[in-house]
Design a protein around this motif. Structure first.
Motif, PDB file in Angstrom:
ATOM      1  N   ASN A  21      -6.177  -6.136  -2.506  1.00  0.00           N
ATOM      2  CA  ASN A  21      -6.913  -5.177  -1.682  1.00  0.00           C
ATOM      3  C   ASN A  21      -7.091  -3.907  -2.492  1.00  0.00           C
ATOM      4  O   ASN A  21      -6.115  -3.358  -3.001  1.00  0.00           O
ATOM      5  CB  ASN A  21      -6.139  -4.864  -0.408  1.00  0.00           C
ATOM      6  CG  ASN A  21      -6.020  -6.082   0.488  1.00  0.00           C
ATOM      7  OD1 ASN A  21      -7.013  -6.590   0.977  1.00  0.00           O
ATOM      8  ND2 ASN A  21      -4.807  -6.573   0.670  1.00  0.00           N
TER       9      ASN A  21
ATOM     10  N   PRO B 297     -11.932  -0.929   2.161  1.00  0.00           N
ATOM     11  CA  PRO B 297     -11.384  -1.540   0.939  1.00  0.00           C
ATOM     12  C   PRO B 297     -12.122  -2.846   0.620  1.00  0.00           C
ATOM     13  O   PRO B 297     -12.831  -3.393   1.456  1.00  0.00           O
ATOM     14  CB  PRO B 297      -9.926  -1.844   1.318  1.00  0.00           C
ATOM     15  CG  PRO B 297      -9.627  -0.967   2.492  1.00  0.00           C
ATOM     16  CD  PRO B 297     -10.925  -0.830   3.230  1.00  0.00           C
ATOM     17  N   ALA B 298     -11.944  -3.304  -0.584  1.00  0.00           N
ATOM     18  CA  ALA B 298     -12.438  -4.635  -0.971  1.00  0.00           C
ATOM     19  C   ALA B 298     -11.242  -5.571  -0.998  1.00  0.00           C
ATOM     20  O   ALA B 298     -10.187  -5.215  -1.518  1.00  0.00           O
ATOM     21  CB  ALA B 298     -13.092  -4.577  -2.343  1.00  0.00           C
ATOM     22  N   ARG B 299     -11.423  -6.731  -0.405  1.00  0.00           N
ATOM     23  CA  ARG B 299     -10.354  -7.739  -0.449  1.00  0.00           C
ATOM     24  C   ARG B 299     -10.888  -8.954  -1.213  1.00  0.00           C
ATOM     25  O   ARG B 299     -11.894  -9.546  -0.831  1.00  0.00           O
ATOM     26  CB  ARG B 299      -9.922  -8.138   0.965  1.00  0.00           C
ATOM     27  CG  ARG B 299      -8.802  -9.174   0.992  1.00  0.00           C
ATOM     28  CD  ARG B 299      -8.298  -9.470   2.404  1.00  0.00           C
ATOM     29  NE  ARG B 299      -7.559  -8.351   2.952  1.00  0.00           N
ATOM     30  CZ  ARG B 299      -6.463  -8.462   3.733  1.00  0.00           C
ATOM     31  NH1 ARG B 299      -5.997  -9.645   4.053  1.00  0.00           N
ATOM     32  NH2 ARG B 299      -5.867  -7.387   4.197  1.00  0.00           N
TER      33      ARG B 299
ATOM     34  N   SER C 254     -11.056  -6.253   5.536  1.00  0.00           N
ATOM     35  CA  SER C 254     -10.212  -5.755   4.440  1.00  0.00           C
ATOM     36  C   SER C 254      -9.336  -4.589   4.905  1.00  0.00           C
ATOM     37  O   SER C 254      -8.461  -4.146   4.181  1.00  0.00           O
ATOM     38  CB  SER C 254     -11.078  -5.340   3.253  1.00  0.00           C
ATOM     39  OG  SER C 254     -12.024  -4.382   3.655  1.00  0.00           O
TER      40      SER C 254
ATOM     41  N   ARG D  83      -0.092   0.618  -2.617  1.00  0.00           N
ATOM     42  CA  ARG D  83      -1.000   1.189  -1.613  1.00  0.00           C
ATOM     43  C   ARG D  83      -0.205   1.908  -0.514  1.00  0.00           C
ATOM     44  O   ARG D  83       0.949   1.611  -0.279  1.00  0.00           O
ATOM     45  CB  ARG D  83      -1.849   0.096  -0.970  1.00  0.00           C
ATOM     46  CG  ARG D  83      -2.698  -0.670  -1.951  1.00  0.00           C
ATOM     47  CD  ARG D  83      -3.401  -1.814  -1.245  1.00  0.00           C
ATOM     48  NE  ARG D  83      -4.519  -1.369  -0.442  1.00  0.00           N
ATOM     49  CZ  ARG D  83      -4.931  -1.959   0.684  1.00  0.00           C
ATOM     50  NH1 ARG D  83      -4.293  -2.997   1.166  1.00  0.00           N
ATOM     51  NH2 ARG D  83      -5.983  -1.499   1.342  1.00  0.00           N
TER      52      ARG D  83
ATOM     53  N   GLU E  30      -0.605  -7.989   2.946  1.00  0.00           N
ATOM     54  CA  GLU E  30      -0.705  -8.191   1.489  1.00  0.00           C
ATOM     55  C   GLU E  30       0.044  -9.461   1.139  1.00  0.00           C
ATOM     56  O   GLU E  30       1.109  -9.724   1.712  1.00  0.00           O
ATOM     57  CB  GLU E  30      -0.001  -7.049   0.727  1.00  0.00           C
ATOM     58  CG  GLU E  30      -0.514  -5.672   0.993  1.00  0.00           C
ATOM     59  CD  GLU E  30      -1.727  -5.302   0.159  1.00  0.00           C
ATOM     60  OE1 GLU E  30      -2.129  -6.085  -0.730  1.00  0.00           O
ATOM     61  OE2 GLU E  30      -2.272  -4.211   0.410  1.00  0.00           O
TER      62      GLU E  30
END
Lengths: 543, 543
Positions: free
Chosen positions: B146, B110-112, A138, A158, A143
């Protein structure tokens, strides 16, 4: 430092150690919060649309070639399957935005784009997925966005860390293509452009050193956000070991004492149950201690306060943090055996020193802890406290020669009598033995291909500083030209988390796509050149 | 209607036609803007965590099975590679949000996540990519997000159309898994819950018809946003043909005259250079005409104003829109030959009627244009204008039998003398010949497997209405039970853009993942049951 040390690296007892964590020191947390900077912001725009062509001589085996000027961009249009790479000319940390226009009859469907933010060419010349890494994927800087109504401005929410931006049109529709304009980054840093420009020029006419100094400063500045981040791409966190090197470099360049003070209080706000300090802290979503504990990072807290006090002249902070400093030495000193020798096996807490695999840490940690005791004693003198570690210093100094192998002329570590650069570096920095002996030991291992070399710029820094502190200024300079100069020759805009001149794909995480290429612990050449080597450079330039 | 008619369908001269477009009628645009509704909003939450198990008897070959109650959800945690499917119990249009919590030591990366919003099981049981479709894949209802700092609320900024939400954890980190809570949708519609509840019950005790009526209303309501969208998933636009059917259904259910009026003005605000009307308009990012032009949609504008006037009693709007109506008939009437027969070849403008491939449109368009002329004449009477198309109606009525093949007892179209359901339907609706002849023709083609069947609910609607209008009420009901009832039996919460009882994967776009399953032109059963079949249902329920 690095994130998610994960199963490979974190000792099994970390979960137990975590239980030691106690409540936050609210007063220190408030003090840290009051020192939180308003970030400076400025707009930067890409310089050109580029492609990468193969170049066998280049470090990354490719070179950037401009295919359109940035003025031409808004006249181009991109449909399904098309892509482009924008070059901002150097490394930026900030918020990306763009206007998506329409070339066609109607924008009758959403636009789906992939944006990839690249610090190095591989980030934008290769597919990032799948990523063969043992840390989180991650972190990968891509993106996928879907935009319903075009034309429109797109502000990416972000923060990214990049020089290149690859934009791939996954789909638009048969009726329209996409036009791109108003491409920009709102760059952010705790250091303003004025403050960056105000740094005095390096007192040298050596273009290589001037270049290395400049790249160091950009690296540091881009890591200086609301804390000293280890890397703005990954993992964006405040680690003690990294902070110490950043702060030292900051004191001789940007001189942002406030941000350094804030970071000292952030750690002091989060003591663990046994008064030790977490190796890192999280600022967001709320202040909390990282679960990692590292013995050497704990010990380095005191020297960091000493550095701050000397640089800023702020004695009050040191006085207020004094109990924290004493607490931070408890656990490191538990590792001393009856002879005063550091024994890594005394606890299974993590001794870091470097990411290199299989490093024996007894000798290096002995040097490091002795160094810390001495620095804290010096701080005590500054703030009129009795030096707390006089006896410890004596005992450890007496014990230090036990690591020295007279026949080999080097320091050895562990039952395997391992010979490593890091052991020599930290014992040299501790001043445990005379400078010529230490310099000889350093020189010896650096010529010995079987010795354990450093893996990280963090470890290289300590070798470089040790050389210079022991009279090996010329060797220090040579190492800097080889190592940091090597990154510069490889095209670095900012110094990297890792560098192997022989292997542009090397990564401690399994896949170089998860490396960070603007990483705080590699920003120290400015400190080495401006402080450690200052007199030497002045003398040699006159000669 | 459908988006991006694309190379496959759009006549080559559309680009020329586009050049005819003139400036916006600002007064009408302002009027439309003043009628823009504040959408009603309400919060809905998922009912359970489900999985789909194979079920060979089900239309989609699977059935939903609850694996966790929604109360259990917040106690579960999901790591790299895990996924779950949430079931909201029925179809929703709105904004999704969720709280991402942390189960672990630190959220140190981060979380994806990939979120996929499903209207039908295939959306969440299958991989949507690659999608073998000739329209844009950017309509596919999945997002990769994300999230930097956990725990946190995540509010998805785009509007989705769904019953199911699949959440896949692409990565978190070795140090934490994700907990999910506060899952909800902020559902939106121009129709409030109160207004939806206030619709009078269907005057029937037939559970199948009651269910079909209910699904129709949900379909319509979920398409009623700031315009009557054709489909809230795809392509979210206002098309004349779709609008007419939605408005008719609205008048006998929610009675939102304001939204209908707004949509009439949106088209009137955007006449093309030759006074024809665009087939669709875009509301966002700013009001503009779609480039598609469809002759039948142009002609249907006048009848739509007539329907509105009768339903609302608002004569003023009709008077104001009268010049627009006259303009909208110019181009359709250009297609009449010397005998008054509609000749599709007269221009190469698009004649739609249905998506079915190879449809000959002369006969159907003849019926449709004649129908429109008659409706506009009726409107003229309502607003005290001289009927503009008396002569045309006479001429076209005289010409209509030229399409009738006495030997076959059906209407035929084109030089190939094609026999299709749509030709019969529109000539029947036009009243060009007597009802028994038309009903007989309809009955005949519906029993003829070689006749060209409808592909879309839009075309099925006109067949169903034609049957009922010609005395074939029982056949109309049977068709409704087969077709819309078939969708209901297949599990539809809202009626679909397409339905083939024999093939759950059929799509006019090449891949069913790009179909829309809440689509306005299939919402008409409520209109058929409440208006067209009203007397018949009342009579048969008494009998």
């Amino acid at each position: 430092m690095a994130s998610e040390s994960g199963e490979l690296e974190v000792p099994a007892n970390q979960k137990v150690e975590r239980l030691l964590k106690t409540n936050i020191n609210e007063e220190f947390a408030r003090k840290a919060e009051s020192l939180k900077p308003e970030l400076h912001q400025w707009i930067d725009r890409p310089l050109s649309v580029i492609k990468f062509e193969p170049d066998p001589d280049a470090f990354f085996k490719c070179k950037a070639v401009q295919i359109h000027t940035i003025e031409e961009l808004s006249k181009l249009s991109y449909g399904k399957g098309d892509q482009l790479i924008l070059d901002f000319g150097s490394h930026r940390v900030g918020y990306f935005s763009i206007n998506l226009g329409v070339d066609g009859i109607n924008a009758d469907a959403p636009a789906r784009l992939r944006l990839t933010f690249g610090e190095i060419p591989y980030d934008v010349t290769e597919n990032l997925h799948p990523c063969n890494t043992w840390i989180s994927t991650s972190w990968l800087p891509d993106e996928i966005i879907n935009v319903d109504w075009l034309p429109t401005d797109v502000d990416m929410p972000r923060r990214y860390s990049f020089r290149y931006v690859k934009i791939e049109v996954i789909d638009a529709s048969p009726k329209y293509k996409i036009r791109l304009s108003e491409v920009k980054v709102r760059a952010v840093s705790a250091i303003s452009s004025d403050a960056a420009s105000a740094v005095s020029p390096l007192e040298s006419t050596d273009q290589e050193l001037i270049s290395i100094d400049r790249i160091s400063q950009v690296t540091l500045r881009n890591c200086m956000q609301t804390v000293f981040e280890d890397g703005p791409r990954r993992d964006r966190r405040l680690w003690i070991g990294d902070l110490r090197l950043q702060a030292l470099t900051n004191y001789c360049t940007f001189k942002d004492f406030s941000l350094a003070k804030r970071c000292l209080y952030l750690f002091a706000a989060l003591p663990r149950g046994d008064d030790s300090l977490p190796a890192c802290v999280f600022e967001k979503p709320k202040l909390s201690a990282g679960s990692d504990y590292i013995v050497d990072y704990d010990a380095l807290y005191g020297p960091m306060v000493y550095d701050y006090t000397v640089a800023s002249g702020d004695l009050e902070t040191a006085i207020e943090l004094w109990p924290t400093i004493l607490g931070s030495m408890k656990k490191p000193l538990v590792h001393l055996d009856a002879d005063g020798k550091f024994d890594s096996k005394a606890t299974d807490s993590w001794k870091f020193l470097d990411w290199v695999a299989g490093l024996e840490t007894d000798a290096g940690m002995h040097g490091l802890v002795l160094f810390c005791c001495k620095e804290i004693n010096k701080l005590a003198a500054l703030i009129s406290k009795p030096p707390p570690f006089t006896e410890t210093v004596e005992k450890m100094t007496t014990a230090a020669p036990l690591f020295y192998d007279k026949d080999l002329g080097v320091f050895v570590s562990g039952s395997s009598r391992q010979v490593s650069w890091s052991s020599q570096a930290w014992l040299a920095l501790s001043g445990a033995m005379d400078a010529p002996t230490c310099l000889q030991a350093l020189t010896k291992v650096m010529g010995d291909p079987t010795a354990v070399k450093p893996l990280t710029p963090y470890a290289y820094h300590h070798v470089a500083e040790a050389l210079a502190r022991c009279g090996g200024e010329e060797q220090c300079l040579k190492l800097m030209r080889d190592y940091w100069g090597g990154m510069a020759r490889a095209g670095a805009d900012t110094f990297w988390e890792f560098f192997d001149a022989e292997d542009s794909r090397r990564s401690p995480y399994g896949d170089c796509h998860n490396n960070s290429y603007c990483h705080a612990w590699s920003c120290t050449p400015s400190y080495l050149l401006r402080v450690v080597l200052k007199d030497y450079l002045a003398a040699t330039s006159k000669a």
